[in-house]
Design an enzyme around this catalytic site. Structure first.
Site, PDB file in Angstrom:
ATOM      1  N   CYS A 133       0.826  -1.203   0.000  1.00  0.00           N
ATOM      2  CA  CYS A 133       0.000   0.000   0.000  1.00  0.00           C
ATOM      3  C   CYS A 133       0.865   1.260   0.000  1.00  0.00           C
ATOM      4  O   CYS A 133       1.884   1.323   0.665  1.00  0.00           O
ATOM      5  CB  CYS A 133      -0.863  -0.033   1.264  1.00  0.00           C
ATOM      6  SG  CYS A 133      -1.881   1.415   1.525  1.00  0.00           S
ATOM      7  N   CYS A 159      -4.418   6.914  -1.650  1.00  0.00           N
ATOM      8  CA  CYS A 159      -5.765   6.863  -2.226  1.00  0.00           C
ATOM      9  C   CYS A 159      -6.830   7.239  -1.192  1.00  0.00           C
ATOM     10  O   CYS A 159      -7.925   7.659  -1.566  1.00  0.00           O
ATOM     11  CB  CYS A 159      -6.056   5.495  -2.804  1.00  0.00           C
ATOM     12  SG  CYS A 159      -6.052   4.194  -1.586  1.00  0.00           S
ATOM     13  N   THR A 168      -4.580   4.842   7.904  1.00  0.00           N
ATOM     14  CA  THR A 168      -3.572   4.525   6.898  1.00  0.00           C
ATOM     15  C   THR A 168      -2.822   5.788   6.454  1.00  0.00           C
ATOM     16  O   THR A 168      -3.454   6.772   6.066  1.00  0.00           O
ATOM     17  CB  THR A 168      -4.255   3.886   5.676  1.00  0.00           C
ATOM     18  OG1 THR A 168      -4.868   2.675   6.099  1.00  0.00           O
ATOM     19  CG2 THR A 168      -3.259   3.599   4.577  1.00  0.00           C
ATOM     20  N   GLU A 187      -0.712   1.630   9.739  1.00  0.00           N
ATOM     21  CA  GLU A 187      -1.875   2.234  10.375  1.00  0.00           C
ATOM     22  C   GLU A 187      -1.579   2.714  11.799  1.00  0.00           C
ATOM     23  O   GLU A 187      -0.726   2.164  12.494  1.00  0.00           O
ATOM     24  CB  GLU A 187      -3.023   1.211  10.420  1.00  0.00           C
ATOM     25  CG  GLU A 187      -3.832   1.153   9.149  1.00  0.00           C
ATOM     26  CD  GLU A 187      -3.143   0.420   8.006  1.00  0.00           C
ATOM     27  OE1 GLU A 187      -2.153  -0.305   8.280  1.00  0.00           O
ATOM     28  OE2 GLU A 187      -3.550   0.591   6.854  1.00  0.00           O
ATOM     29  N   HIS A 215     -13.589   4.157  -2.482  1.00  0.00           N
ATOM     30  CA  HIS A 215     -12.482   3.416  -1.891  1.00  0.00           C
ATOM     31  C   HIS A 215     -12.560   1.930  -2.267  1.00  0.00           C
ATOM     32  O   HIS A 215     -11.534   1.278  -2.483  1.00  0.00           O
ATOM     33  CB  HIS A 215     -12.509   3.595  -0.366  1.00  0.00           C
ATOM     34  CG  HIS A 215     -11.163   3.453   0.266  1.00  0.00           C
ATOM     35  ND1 HIS A 215     -10.010   3.994  -0.282  1.00  0.00           N
ATOM     36  CD2 HIS A 215     -10.756   2.809   1.401  1.00  0.00           C
ATOM     37  CE1 HIS A 215      -8.969   3.689   0.482  1.00  0.00           C
ATOM     38  NE2 HIS A 215      -9.398   2.966   1.502  1.00  0.00           N
ATOM     39  N   TYR A 270      -9.867  -1.488  -4.863  1.00  0.00           N
ATOM     40  CA  TYR A 270      -9.261  -2.738  -4.397  1.00  0.00           C
ATOM     41  C   TYR A 270      -8.909  -3.731  -5.496  1.00  0.00           C
ATOM     42  O   TYR A 270      -7.973  -4.507  -5.353  1.00  0.00           O
ATOM     43  CB  TYR A 270     -10.134  -3.355  -3.302  1.00  0.00           C
ATOM     44  CG  TYR A 270      -9.752  -2.807  -1.950  1.00  0.00           C
ATOM     45  CD1 TYR A 270     -10.039  -1.489  -1.613  1.00  0.00           C
ATOM     46  CD2 TYR A 270      -9.022  -3.573  -1.052  1.00  0.00           C
ATOM     47  CE1 TYR A 270      -9.646  -0.961  -0.391  1.00  0.00           C
ATOM     48  CE2 TYR A 270      -8.622  -3.053   0.175  1.00  0.00           C
ATOM     49  CZ  TYR A 270      -8.935  -1.754   0.495  1.00  0.00           C
ATOM     50  OH  TYR A 270      -8.526  -1.234   1.698  1.00  0.00           O
ATOM     51  N   CYS A 281      -5.384  -1.922  -6.758  1.00  0.00           N
ATOM     52  CA  CYS A 281      -4.177  -2.078  -5.944  1.00  0.00           C
ATOM     53  C   CYS A 281      -3.935  -3.536  -5.575  1.00  0.00           C
ATOM     54  O   CYS A 281      -2.803  -4.020  -5.648  1.00  0.00           O
ATOM     55  CB  CYS A 281      -4.219  -1.177  -4.717  1.00  0.00           C
ATOM     56  SG  CYS A 281      -5.473  -1.577  -3.512  1.00  0.00           S
ATOM     57  N   GLU A 283      -5.878  -6.681   6.038  1.00  0.00           N
ATOM     58  CA  GLU A 283      -6.183  -5.444   5.337  1.00  0.00           C
ATOM     59  C   GLU A 283      -7.118  -5.705   4.152  1.00  0.00           C
ATOM     60  O   GLU A 283      -8.018  -4.921   3.868  1.00  0.00           O
ATOM     61  CB  GLU A 283      -4.880  -4.778   4.860  1.00  0.00           C
ATOM     62  CG  GLU A 283      -5.007  -3.282   4.631  1.00  0.00           C
ATOM     63  CD  GLU A 283      -5.545  -2.994   3.249  1.00  0.00           C
ATOM     64  OE1 GLU A 283      -6.182  -1.940   3.071  1.00  0.00           O
ATOM     65  OE2 GLU A 283      -5.331  -3.812   2.327  1.00  0.00           O
TER      66      GLU A 283
END
Lengths: 489, 489, 489, 489
Positions: free
Chosen positions: A100, A104, A191, A258, A293, A297, A300, A444
């Site tokens: 990550c 974003c 994050t 995080e 969001h 997924y 990424c 995650e």
């Protein structure tokens, strides 16, 4: 647009309070801490790639506010093409970081806030959208990194915010005056927060009238007075204090770094407040952010899966079984799943539509489908990676053993696979697979952008079940006129 | 553009030979046979909807050859939008028929032949593309239905065409002269063939030099001399000779009405021949057709699944358990899967690109992913439908029992669910679910557009595994320069 | 012990009323109807095998009541070995029939009634157990076939029996006098009923006090006055009126030949009544029957799966792809699943314990697990069978086509796989796979012995979740003494 | 029988060489190292429980050699009951440790060697069995812990031992004289090795004639000259050097504490050699060990899953969502899977049979099925645990943060779920779930007792596919006499 180095330099100037394992870090050294360094490198790549002509088309875009070229991560989507390129950008960067790069979250928070403040102002006559545009201009001009801050600690999940024994378990407004508001509470699983400049706070769920004080959206510098960040533990985080190999991905780390961000009576001036008590729009803001969001997924995690697949294939090469039929079947199965993830993200983008503000929004049903698949398929991909990689992933001696003058020779001798590849390289790949298929990375995929149940409940809402029933009734010849069918779609 | 009625009328004029259960049908009554009637109705709907202003945007398009408005099923895709609308059209029609309307096969065959003949001519100096355009003009002008004819019987699957004990197990050219060619063999699983006007024959796989005679592509009327169609059995086909309810979907039937088409020395004039011995392009033609056809499955099976989901929800309503938590979970899970299928089809369309001929082609990797998901998820969706529907789907008395003066009262009494809904309606829905989740429907999801392994083997070919390895090596810090990474994508 | 032929002869003597497709069958010809014949053959095999010395150990046993050798299907389990042999017997017979032979339902009903009446008498001072033993003696002596009759039509599933708009939607006592009781209602999905001699009626669920009239257990001849059986439709049932091949399994048919049995004021003498109003034991009876019945599914479906696996392997041999790696992988995967089903049935038997009556009972948790796996894995096994078998399963011409003088030659030519095997044999195997993986067979795996949710809800009841929590708390070091842990297990 | 304390004391007396992270540990302090301590505690529990009257039946047994009461872990199975109790013992201990206690490996190795040496001697006239019995007597008398040592490093997996570039990649005999043999090589993934007394070395696979030197089985003290153990890294191992909470399972650790054991020209006297060159029995030894070891997995992982399920349920209680329908569904699903694992282990035990030596052996097909299910279902169970537990598992601050005077109050405030449970307890459960569902634990479920493909390939060998084909042919009525069917079973 900043470079990666400029981004890092700018972070050093913050007066931020970050705790790791019970220690307060020096403000200007936060980004050098071994637990944090990799996350900063990953985020810095979003700056460097924007300055690389090869990726100009994906990484940069023209601001609809200023007409200037900006980093896409600060952009408000103006077309379907913008939505699709976002997904492609994410996959491309993930292929380079294997993890990550955090940016974003703020990107999605800004897009959500942009269109919802527009609609709120239209309906309620408020002035939030203009305020937000000012904030956005500042972000685009300075290319700062914004952390999206949605998830509250939530306490007892069977109770609403105002019903909790402790009123602070959701962020809320404790007082306001003509200068601004004071907020209190905390945001969890933040994050990229410790290497951002600003945070954009949003409510964690649709609020009812009795939870008015909890319907708050605002921007706050991450180093504002009253803010403390407590960094969370990741799988194998202590290895980051040792050499490189055992980390698996020494440069970019694992997932997003995080933290728990505590907001102890933090002042926010009115020009940084974008919602304050308008409960009827809190749900829309949550949902819009969540969909943007969830769109990500398949991008990424598609890219992350590419790395996992590649690493598995390399491990098979290094160990001498890449030609076995069942290995090929498994790699093809992994590709199938990675592309399914990606396809869903592309689809929800391609089906995007403009909002009243002009900003483009993804297809919300397909965006939920996109994330929901990640909560299952990443586990399956990683299971197959561990299957292919072999038990060595769980029992391999350490880098220190490799480097030991007495026993290093045994490591080099016995951890070898095919004779042409040094044991060290095989160890590096095994550690990368360990890093990418382990605890934090899996969790995650499960809970990032909302737990699977959060997606599942959206299906009844977003999918027209009544229309499906009507289709069935028509075909079964039960009591409906075919003409009616035409009305729905 | 023809209407559904005109389409049916035109079919009566054919001099076609169709056998069903050992009986030769009268040529002008073929479409009235109970086994065939439903399939004709489904195909006819592709004509009627094109004349319905409500569906004009999806069902019709402007011909790039003539500028005239044509039925989309005769169109060569000229844009990404065309590719996406194809998928949406398929889902929409499936929601109305609950089954296959067959016309996409020829549609896909024409699109594949269009671009491959163009490339073949460029490379080899042949004249196939112009010939094919003439054929296409005829199709667009007359709005006839074309059956795509690819799959050969194949005999011993471990042998190539020219190695078979019987050379006719793949369609091949047995002789040629200046007027045309003579072909022999058979095509299996021919969807919509008995209610089409023409068939477009293609090779069933990439041919090697020694299989030169098998590399043949041509158009033939379905009633040309030497052609016999032997209609295949479907699940519960005999029920079509009785009343309506037990059929489940009395109007549109089940799947595509497949037949075995025997080609016994059939003459094809040169102007209808689009490939004859050019083995090097046979693989491209197969692959292109396969990808176009695999693109469809998330559209049509998405729509079919909508009906299955709707029927399951109705059955839950009728039986009194639609409020149970596990039922809602299962329906949401079905929606999740149906939308995953759809998303993949949308994605491979949205990622489409122009070919050299100007015709647009889908993203081949994602098109394979789209179909591959169907081979698993439709089974899961249908399993959940049977779970929700209950054992009644397998043990329900017949329509004749319902109508019997003696025992009909028991059926009406004991097959009732909630007291407000007549048992007859509940029976209709149960039969619809039986129809849609049974044998033929499942098998078609498995093998239509190629068996799952046919998709799986494409992944190694279409997915850049070497790039994925390079990503992993870069992140693991093994012997590669980062610069190299930029070269690949 | 009767032979198969004696069994059939005895069935002809009944005065039974059976309707099929709205026609009342002649009483002595019921077992000759094409829809029923196969089921009778399958049940008859349970008689013939008991007379075959090769299967003596599995098929016969010594009665604990009389010391005589009896057919195991009339036995009350006296040991773990009896429970295990039941499972092995079921798998063995299924391997020969490829389908249900129905006799386990009454077998399980008798075992459940035996132990529950014992416990009921102990607690309530009733005399049901002795009555039931008389009935059992009669069954063992005459070797008759008993149909277990549990499932009521149920009407609105959100309402209890006494809340239904129509009180007859569950079987209930409408009156009683000193001779006996009168019952009314219906039993649905009655496996093997039309070829049984007696039925053993049980309540369909645990009854509450207000449902007292519905707590009834009794034995009734299947041809008692007031009883009508309406035979249910199965997948492809009409093919049974044609030749052999298209049936797939012409000798034994598909699944159990279920019917709806209407009980229109049927008189039952007291000596055949084993529960009448004792609501507190109704749940125990249901649960005990359900567990015995769920025990079976890994046995009989394990055997059925053996046939499906064998047929798939033969189809691969006949088509020339049995050496392909992915085919072998799939067959191994099918074996894995079939053995998992079987293992669960063996385990719940091996863990069986005696009840107060001395009869042995299976481990209820593992029995539920056994059936629950069937509701998913049979679908997966059948999906793989259809994958291996190819599209021919769904599009194959008919037996009449094969036998037609004109076109039979084309069938024989083009449906051939490897050249050494006649097309006819390949067709037979394809039809067997179609028969076994189709609608009725799948649905039976889902809902027979209770729908999956019926198993799932048992887990919370039968699995000691509090103990599991305690284990976790102990290991996590939360507020419990280790000593406490020892108390639970 | 030793107590746990005696076991630990005895370990201190060894002169063992263990390296961890490049450091050689002091021989008498090996068991105190934080990385090792937990594993020792887990193994010690197998001693303490044997002295606890409550577990006498499961933990102890009478030696068939001496008639003395011994710890079951040193027993040779003499009955089906022994096999079943082994599984129950493993589940029980796992419920207390939540992890591996390692002692089954040597247990299984001894049982495998016992029966294979018997058969070898019978066939070849060797004297290995008597030698082995002497060794076994010693083990039973002293109650020492034996590590089973099978897996070699294997190098290039496409080459056999004698084909490797480095001959030492499999353990082999380098010389022998009249006193004994010298062996060289290494054993990888050695569970419990560093806290054992002896190791029982076995070949890693069936050897062919050319690999004669690699067919060696012998017992060696773990501290014999020439032996070095290099301890492997586990997930989050460094946390063991900190406080308790972050470890998740501070007392017993994670999985088995694997090491790489280097054998650098180690001398083994003949009386400790149980195979030396008898290649034809190497495969049998491997297979027998593998089956005994695969038998275990439904026992120990069943118990481990009980803890995971319990922890998930506690987490739901602590967070306030234990009443949500989807949570209950997931917990029931986890129970279903855990019991499926357990059922397979019970079944392969219940179906055990005596070998020629009198020792009982599990059903090999079902033993493979048992382990194979673990390689998939544990991943699914753990995925659901992570789903239920929430994102906190991946982002939770450290124990040091909790204890920090400045910020501890925020941890206690914001990590609370329901108000009645302290945040600290919720943290402990979250860490336990993290510990049990993470990297090392998952990989061990995949590869322990052999990778999944090792199980899958056994199905074709152990399952009678020809019989299954015959069943299908009989039912389809193809060319076989029914009589033949009786011959096979």
């Amino acid at each position: 647009m900043m470079t990666g180095q400029e981004y890092k330099d700018s972070l050093r100037k913050r007066n931020i309070k970050v705790y790791i394992k019970g220690k307060l870090l020096k403000s200007n050294e936060v980004i050098d801490h071994p637990f944090i360094r990799g996350h900063v490198n990953a985020a810095a790549l979003t700056y460097d790639l924007a300055n690389d002509p090869m990726y100009e088309d994906l990484m940069t875009v023209t601001s609809h506010l200023t007409g200037k070229k900006i980093n896409r991560f600060t952009h408000i989507h103006q077309s379907v093409d913008d939505l699709v390129k976002k997904v492609k950008m994410l996959r491309m960067i993930s292929q380079k970081t294997g993890t990550c790069y955090q940016r974003c979250v703020g990107f999605d928070a800004m897009n959500a806030t942009y269109s919802v403040t527009y609609e709120m102002d239209k309906k309620l006559g408020t002035n939030y959208h203009e305020r937000f545009k000012e904030f956005l201009l500042h972000v685009q001009d300075t290319d700062i990194m914004v952390a999206g801050a949605m998830t509250d600690p939530k306490g007892d999940r069977s109770l609403r915010p105002s019903q909790q024994a402790d009123p602070d378990l959701f962020v809320h407004v404790v007082s306001k005056d003509d200068k601004g508001i004071i907020i209190r509470g905390a945001k969890a699983h933040m994050t990229g927060m410790v290497n951002s400049h600003e945070m954009l706070i949003m409510p964690t769920m649709g609020m009812k009238k009795e939870d008015k004080d909890y319907a708050v959206c605002c921007a706050v510098p991450v180093d504002a007075p009253g803010i403390i960040h407590i960094f969370g533990r990741q799988t194998n985080d202590d290895r980051k204090c040792e050499g490189d190999i055992d980390q698996g991905n020494a440069k970019y780390g694992i997932v997003g770094g995080e933290c728990l961000t505590v907001l102890e009576d933090v002042f926010v001036p009115w020009n940084s407040v974008f919602m304050c008590g308008e409960t009827e729009f809190s749900g829309a803001l949550v949902e819009r952010f969540a969909c943007y969001h969830r769109q990500n997924y398949g991008g990424c995690k598609g890219g992350v899966s590419d790395v996992v697949i590649g690493a598995s294939a390399v491990m098979a090469d290094y160990s001498g079984y890449s030609k076995a039929g069942h290995i090929k079947e498994k790699i093809n199965e992994m590709i199938h799943m990675a592309e399914t993830l990606y396809a869903c993200s592309i689809a929800c983008s391609a089906e995007g539509k403009p909002t009243a503000s002009g900003a483009y929004f993804v297809d919300p049903l397909l965006a939920n489908v996109s994330k929901h698949n990640v909560t299952k398929l990443i586990y399956d991909i990683d299971r197959l990676a561990q299957d292919i990689a072999g038990g060595i992933v769980a029992t391999m001696p350490s880098e220190s053993d490799l480097n030991d003058p007495e026993i290093g020779k045994y490591i080099r001798k016995y951890l070898k696979g095919v004779s042409s590849v040094p044991a060290e390289d095989r160890m590096k790949i095994a550690r990368l697979i360990e890093n990418m298929t382990g605890g934090t990375a899996l969790v995650e995929s499960m809970h990032g952008a909302g737990s699977p149940q959060a997606q599942k409940v959206m299906y009844s809402k977003l999918s027209n079940l009544e229309h499906k029933k009507l289709c069935a009734l028509n075909i079964a010849g039960i009591g409906t006129e075919e003409k009616e069918d035409k009305k729905v779609d």
